[in-house]
Design an enzyme around this catalytic site. Structure first.
Site, PDB file in Angstrom:
ATOM      1  N   VAL A  23      21.863 107.784  23.039  1.00  0.00           N
ATOM      2  CA  VAL A  23      21.260 108.993  23.627  1.00  0.00           C
ATOM      3  C   VAL A  23      22.340 109.837  24.297  1.00  0.00           C
ATOM      4  CG1 VAL A  23      19.767 109.803  25.513  1.00  0.00           C
ATOM      5  CG2 VAL A  23      18.938 108.025  23.963  1.00  0.00           C
ATOM      6  N   ARG A  25      25.676 109.855  24.015  1.00  0.00           N
ATOM      7  CA  ARG A  25      26.727 110.427  23.162  1.00  0.00           C
ATOM      8  C   ARG A  25      26.172 111.482  22.199  1.00  0.00           C
ATOM      9  NH1 ARG A  25      31.297 105.637  22.495  1.00  0.00           N
ATOM     10  NH2 ARG A  25      31.800 105.684  24.716  1.00  0.00           N
ATOM     11  N   ASP A 103       4.561  99.528  26.191  1.00  0.00           N
ATOM     12  CA  ASP A 103       3.321 100.303  26.275  1.00  0.00           C
ATOM     13  C   ASP A 103       3.139 100.988  27.646  1.00  0.00           C
ATOM     14  OD1 ASP A 103       0.762 100.674  24.556  1.00  0.00           O
ATOM     15  OD2 ASP A 103       0.015 100.237  26.573  1.00  0.00           O
ATOM     16  N   ASP A 128       8.267  91.733  22.581  1.00  0.00           N
ATOM     17  CA  ASP A 128       6.971  91.255  22.071  1.00  0.00           C
ATOM     18  C   ASP A 128       6.598  91.817  20.692  1.00  0.00           C
ATOM     19  OD1 ASP A 128       6.888  90.027  24.490  1.00  0.00           O
ATOM     20  OD2 ASP A 128       5.099  91.041  25.241  1.00  0.00           O
ATOM     21  N   ALA A 187       8.137  75.060  11.768  1.00  0.00           N
ATOM     22  CA  ALA A 187       7.311  74.327  12.746  1.00  0.00           C
ATOM     23  C   ALA A 187       6.033  73.798  12.074  1.00  0.00           C
ATOM     24  CB  ALA A 187       6.957  75.253  13.902  1.00  0.00           C
ATOM     25  N   GLN A 252      14.817  84.305  26.550  1.00  0.00           N
ATOM     26  CA  GLN A 252      14.470  85.089  25.352  1.00  0.00           C
ATOM     27  C   GLN A 252      14.720  86.585  25.537  1.00  0.00           C
ATOM     28  OE1 GLN A 252      10.393  83.419  23.798  1.00  0.00           O
ATOM     29  NE2 GLN A 252      10.629  82.883  25.938  1.00  0.00           N
TER      30      GLN A 252
END
Ligand code: F6P
Length: 320
Positions: A23, A25, A103, A128, A187, A252
């Site tokens: 943004v 630059r 959000d 998320d 998994a 995370q």
């Protein structure tokens, strides 16, 4: 338009710095004066607005977190807080605002544009991947890689000890991180808020695996479904397995962004500045297939992003 500002808001994510750099630059390249707002809406209300230069964003593309810091603000929800924020922008002659966040952060941007006429563009930043209309938000790919590395490591020790591991990953209302990481790590089961689960069925499946001589089981749980600690007790008690629980938590949200996130953030940062110059407002940059598009806030905010059903099917079929 002469002056614009950029800020990061809500939960941070890897890639925010790459977006800020892009943004700043891009703005300078278009002869705009860029400003940075520290601590999101809180800093906007408190007037923490600083001039930015090519130098102030040097050597940050590879850094996780956000150099502008982030915060959640209750005061911005009040009329008084909003007026303070708008006055601070007016005092500096800032006409365009780029908000990087999820959000809640975009809701603030929508208010600023609808009620106060500030030109706002959002950039989706949230691990998320719960924002509608964009295939990916900034930070998601890095978070997934972090999760996969952690699960692979746990898998090693789980195999050595013939253990069942329950691993809780982030995702307040959205099972994307859990679903994709479950597929990517092979998994045995995944629990996500979007799909009804049957604990007894999962326990029966794990039992059968042990009977067949398979040495370990990994179950990934999205935090939105409930606490992995609680599920762990049930698995230990009913299943009788040697069970361990790992909550991956905020690790995370950190770390150096992947190439995918650096490029996505960079493309979106550039697109956001160009959108302001084109007179666009109240819109978010969105990755749709391979292109960066602009989508109005009204088509995004408050809406639930559906999970890809094919991915759910793949997870079910491949974990049998
Ligand atoms: O929205 C991103 C997110 O990381 C969620 O997955 C998680 O529930 C939440 O933020 C945690 O927020 P905080 O850092 O405020 O505890």
């Amino acid at each position: 338009m002469k002056r614009i500002a950029v800020m990061t808001s809500g939960g941070d994510c890897p890639g925010m710095n790459a977006a800020i750099r892009s943004v700043v630059r891009t703005a300078i390249a278009h002869n705009l004066e860029p400003f940075g707002i520290e601590q999101g809406y809180k800093g906007l209300i408190e007037g923490k607005i600083i001039p930015m230069s090519n130098k102030s964003v040097a050597n940050i593309i590879q850094r996780g977190g956000t150099i502008l810091k982030s915060a959640r603000s209750m005061e911005f929800k009040t009329d008084e807080g909003q007026r303070k924020a708008v006055n601070n922008l007016a005092e500096l002659g800032i006409e365009g605002l780029i908000i990087i966040g999820g959000d809640g952060s975009l809701t603030g941007a929508k208010i600023l544009s609808e009620r106060y006429g500030i030109k706002t563009i959002g950039i989706p930043g949230s691990i998320d991947n719960d924002l509608c209309c964009t295939d990916m938000s900034i930070g998601v790919d890095t978070a997934l890689n972090t999760i996969v590395r952690a699960v692979d490591s746990i898998n090693d020790t789980a195999s050595s000890h013939d253990r069942t591991f329950l691993i809780e990953v982030m995702g307040r209302n959205c099972g994307y991180l859990a679903l994709v990481s479950a597929i990517a790590t092979g998994a045995e089961a995944v629990l996500i808020p979007e799909v009804q689960y049957d604990i007894e069925k999962i326990i029966a499946k794990i039992k059968k695996r042990y009977e067949e001589g398979k040495s370990r089981s990994i179950i990934i749980i999205a935090e939105g479904v409930g606490s992995a600690m609680d599920f762990g007790k049930v698995f230990g008690m009913i299943g009788g397995f040697d069970t361990r629980v790992t909550v991956l938590g905020h690790l995370q949200r950190g770390g150096s962004p992947t190439v995918f996130d650096r490029i996505l953030a960079t493309r979106m940062g550039t697109a956001a500045v160009e959108a302001l110059l084109d007179g666009v407002t109240a819109s978010m940059t969105a990755l749709q297939k391979t292109k960066i598009e602009l989508v109005p806030f009204k088509d995004i905010i408050g809406l639930k992003k559906p999970l890809d059903h094919k991915l759910i099917e793949i997870a079910e079929v491949l974990s049998r």
